[in-house]
Design a protein around this motif. Structure first.
Motif, mmCIF file in Angstrom:
data_model
loop_
_atom_site.group_PDB
_atom_site.id
_atom_site.type_symbol
_atom_site.label_atom_id
_atom_site.label_comp_id
_atom_site.label_asym_id
_atom_site.label_seq_id
_atom_site.Cartn_x
_atom_site.Cartn_y
_atom_site.Cartn_z
ATOM 1 N N LEU A 81 -0.843 -5.787 0.283
ATOM 2 C CA LEU A 81 -0.484 -4.522 -0.371
ATOM 3 C C LEU A 81 -1.578 -3.475 -0.177
ATOM 4 O O LEU A 81 -1.286 -2.314 0.115
ATOM 5 C CB LEU A 81 -0.236 -4.733 -1.865
ATOM 6 N N LEU A 82 -2.823 -3.886 -0.341
ATOM 7 C CA LEU A 82 -3.933 -2.941 -0.214
ATOM 8 C C LEU A 82 -4.073 -2.380 1.193
ATOM 9 O O LEU A 82 -4.630 -1.302 1.378
ATOM 10 C CB LEU A 82 -5.248 -3.604 -0.650
ATOM 11 N N LYS A 83 -3.558 -3.076 2.187
ATOM 12 C CA LYS A 83 -3.618 -2.609 3.571
ATOM 13 C C LYS A 83 -2.388 -1.796 3.979
ATOM 14 O O LYS A 83 -2.373 -1.209 5.057
ATOM 15 C CB LYS A 83 -3.758 -3.804 4.520
ATOM 16 N N ASN A 84 -1.373 -1.755 3.126
ATOM 17 C CA ASN A 84 -0.102 -1.116 3.480
ATOM 18 C C ASN A 84 -0.229 0.405 3.449
ATOM 19 O O ASN A 84 -0.399 1.011 2.396
ATOM 20 C CB ASN A 84 0.999 -1.583 2.536
ATOM 21 N N ARG A 85 -0.115 1.014 4.615
ATOM 22 C CA ARG A 85 -0.276 2.464 4.751
ATOM 23 C C ARG A 85 0.924 3.232 4.203
ATOM 24 O O ARG A 85 0.892 4.460 4.139
ATOM 25 C CB ARG A 85 -0.572 2.818 6.203
ATOM 26 N N ALA A 86 1.967 2.547 3.791
ATOM 27 C CA ALA A 86 3.104 3.224 3.151
ATOM 28 C C ALA A 86 2.637 3.974 1.909
ATOM 29 O O ALA A 86 3.142 5.058 1.602
ATOM 30 C CB ALA A 86 4.189 2.216 2.763
ATOM 31 N N TYR A 87 1.638 3.430 1.228
ATOM 32 C CA TYR A 87 1.158 4.046 -0.007
ATOM 33 C C TYR A 87 0.501 5.406 0.219
ATOM 34 O O TYR A 87 0.349 6.179 -0.714
ATOM 35 C CB TYR A 87 0.208 3.101 -0.746
#
Length: 137
Positions: free
Chosen positions: A77-83
């Motif tokens: 989650l922490l790597k997900n660039r969607a955020y």
């Protein structure tokens, strides 16, 4: 699926913190968004992933697949660039077509910490290797 990806539409991949509207666009899930921001903030500020996972689980929150939070899931989650507003599907990336939940400065702080922890290992692992005795210096 390629059309959906090129237009940043839902392609069957749920992302924690987002929902999908009637036209298959990702939308912010207002009930979960504060927890997404909190997860990034707490991690970037130095809190251990396991501690954050334990807190999210204790609050009754679950992943987008209904599972308990674990360190592997949080790392992903922490790597997900969607955020930060980047849509990815396969080799297609569309910038700015996802609703942004986390500002880029906070996202980058979390990325730096992920790199540091990967390079140096977690404090828990260091402590275990030292027999639980904190290092001086």
């Amino acid at each position: 699926m390629a059309y959906n990806a090129e237009h940043a539409l839902y392609n069957g991949h749920k992302v924690w913190g987002y929902g999908v509207d009637d036209e298959k666009h990702y939308v912010v899930d207002d009930a979960v968004t504060p927890f997404v921001v909190s997860m990034f903030t707490r991690y970037a500020d130095g809190e251990a992933m396991q501690s954050i996972c334990d807190d999210l689980n204790a609050r009754g929150l679950r992943t987008s697949r209904g599972a308990l939070f674990g360190v592997k899931t949080m790392n992903k989650l922490l790597k997900n660039r969607a955020y930060i507003g980047e849509y990815h599907h396969g080799d297609i990336t569309v910038e700015g077509d996802m609703p942004q939940i986390v500002d880029e400065e906070l996202f980058e702080r979390a990325q730096r910490r992920l790199v540091e922890n990967k390079r140096n290992g977690s404090r828990r692992r260091e402590s275990a290797q030292d027999g639980g005795v904190p290092r001086s210096g």
